[in-house]
Enzyme design. Structure first.
Site, PDB file in Angstrom:
ATOM      1  N   SER A 190      -5.644  -1.005  13.946  1.00 47.04           N
ATOM      2  CA  SER A 190      -6.428   0.199  14.188  1.00 47.04           C
ATOM      3  C   SER A 190      -7.103   0.095  15.543  1.00 47.04           C
ATOM      4  O   SER A 190      -7.362  -1.011  16.042  1.00 47.04           O
ATOM      5  CB  SER A 190      -7.491   0.366  13.100  1.00 47.04           C
ATOM      6  OG  SER A 190      -8.459   1.340  13.461  1.00 47.04           O
ATOM      7  N   GLY A 203      -0.932   7.721   0.962  1.00 50.43           N
ATOM      8  CA  GLY A 203      -1.199   7.728   2.391  1.00 50.43           C
ATOM      9  C   GLY A 203      -0.038   7.302   3.268  1.00 50.43           C
ATOM     10  O   GLY A 203       1.127   7.638   3.016  1.00 50.43           O
ATOM     11  N   GLY A 219       0.806  -1.214   0.000  1.00 48.69           N
ATOM     12  CA  GLY A 219       0.000   0.000   0.000  1.00 48.69           C
ATOM     13  C   GLY A 219       0.835   1.258   0.000  1.00 48.69           C
ATOM     14  O   GLY A 219       0.451   2.273   0.582  1.00 48.69           O
ATOM     15  N   ALA A 220       1.980   1.229  -0.666  1.00 47.97           N
ATOM     16  CA  ALA A 220       2.922   2.350  -0.611  1.00 47.97           C
ATOM     17  C   ALA A 220       2.684   3.401  -1.693  1.00 47.97           C
ATOM     18  O   ALA A 220       3.495   4.315  -1.840  1.00 47.97           O
ATOM     19  CB  ALA A 220       4.354   1.825  -0.722  1.00 47.97           C
ATOM     20  N   GLY A 232       1.329   4.367   3.779  1.00 49.71           N
ATOM     21  CA  GLY A 232       2.313   3.484   3.164  1.00 49.71           C
ATOM     22  C   GLY A 232       3.359   4.245   2.381  1.00 49.71           C
ATOM     23  O   GLY A 232       4.556   3.932   2.443  1.00 49.71           O
ATOM     24  N   TYR A 254     -14.909  -4.715   9.547  1.00 44.70           N
ATOM     25  CA  TYR A 254     -13.668  -3.959   9.691  1.00 44.70           C
ATOM     26  C   TYR A 254     -13.002  -4.249  11.028  1.00 44.70           C
ATOM     27  O   TYR A 254     -11.803  -4.536  11.090  1.00 44.70           O
ATOM     28  CB  TYR A 254     -13.950  -2.464   9.570  1.00 44.70           C
ATOM     29  CG  TYR A 254     -12.730  -1.592   9.771  1.00 44.70           C
ATOM     30  CD1 TYR A 254     -11.671  -1.629   8.867  1.00 44.70           C
ATOM     31  CD2 TYR A 254     -12.619  -0.745  10.876  1.00 44.70           C
ATOM     32  CE1 TYR A 254     -10.541  -0.838   9.047  1.00 44.70           C
ATOM     33  CE2 TYR A 254     -11.499   0.051  11.060  1.00 44.70           C
ATOM     34  CZ  TYR A 254     -10.470  -0.005  10.149  1.00 44.70           C
ATOM     35  OH  TYR A 254      -9.348   0.774  10.339  1.00 44.70           O
TER      36      TYR A 254
END
Length: 283
Positions: free
Chosen positions: A142, A31, A27-28, A33, A168
């Site tokens: 989270s 955001g 996920g880089a 990442g 989630y």
């Protein structure tokens, strides 16, 4: 250690020298990442951005295509990394989704559990040989893990009505339990709550629900540099206890359902069964 919720990534890596080390960040492309990948690269690490769209990877950083909603893509991404890197020193499992509509991955898993946990479980397993005994794994969790423990009676919502927030919360609990199970097997691992950061995770929310989430996060909102700081700390610190859950650059206490060792073992065994892929290296 003198760090807190206002600490930025640059403060965390001020004295870090990652020359000669290889870091993989999922996920880089945006955001947190992206912020993590760039901070590790600035500290001298060779960084591989594992992203859905390599064209969006940070400039100057090598990328591989990774779609966590496809086990075939996960396997191909891991193989591509192993083809070019004998060792991986840092694996940051950061990519994720939040409060998505009722969807399933290409392999039939509920999307949030499939992307946030199962895809990363397989990715980590396939890179285990390169991680060896000294590599570390950082899992982005989270505070939302407090919403729900693992729903063992119906984790994929196949027989019960879908609830995007329960889904989630369950997936974020899985991130912490996976971290604990890795640590129990002697692998250095950390779970991180980055804090409230505007990263695009709210893209599936709208109307009153979006307004409520945004209002709730205003008082605790962090910049990207602050939100990524705890992730980077977990990636570079030599003093943190393996298996820890971190928030605001400190060790924190997760909900009781996320620190139960029996739950961690149950998740491990269930995950192997769901993937049909036993852990690739005896530990």
């Amino acid at each position: 250690m003198g760090f807190d919720r206002s600490t930025t990534v640059d403060e965390v890596v001020a004295d870090a020298d990652l020359s000669g080390r290889v870091a993989v960040v999922t996920g880089a492309s945006s955001g947190l990442g992206r912020e993590v990948a760039q901070a590790l690269a600035r500290s001298g690490a060779t960084v591989v951005a594992a992203v859905r769209d390599p064209a969006r990877a940070p400039a100057g950083i090598t990328s591989v295509t990774l779609d966590l909603a496809s086990l075939a893509s996960v396997s191909a991404a891991a193989a591509a990394i192993l083809d070019t890197h004998a060792t991986v020193d840092i694996l940051v499992n950061n990519a994720g989704v939040m409060a998505t509509p009722p969807e399933v991955t290409l392999d039939g898993f509920e999307s949030q559990l499939g992307i946030n946990h199962l895809g990363h479980f397989l990715f980590t397993a396939l890179l285990a040989s390169a991680l060896g005994d000294s590599g570390r794994v950082v899992n982005t969790s989270s505070l939302g893990h407090m919403i729900s423990p693992m729903r063992w009676d119906d984790p994929h919502f196949r027989t019960q009505g879908y609830d995007k927030w329960l889904a989630y919360g369950q997936s974020k609990t899985a991130n912490i339990l996976f971290t604990r199970a890795l640590a129990a097997r002697g692998r250095r691992s950390y779970a991180v709550h980055p804090g409230a950061v505007d990263t695009g995770l709210t893209r599936h929310l709208e109307g009153d629900e979006l307004a409520l989430v945004e209002a709730a996060g205003l008082a605790e909102a962090k910049t990207l540099a602050q939100g990524a700081a705890t992730l980077v700390l977990a990636a570079v610190s030599d003093t943190l206890l393996s298996g820890s859950y971190l928030a605001d650059c400190q060790i924190a206490e997760p909900a009781s359902h996320a620190r139960d060792p029996d739950e961690a073992e149950r998740l491990w065994n269930w995950s192997e069964g769901e993937l049909g892929h036993p852990w690739v290296r005896a530990v």
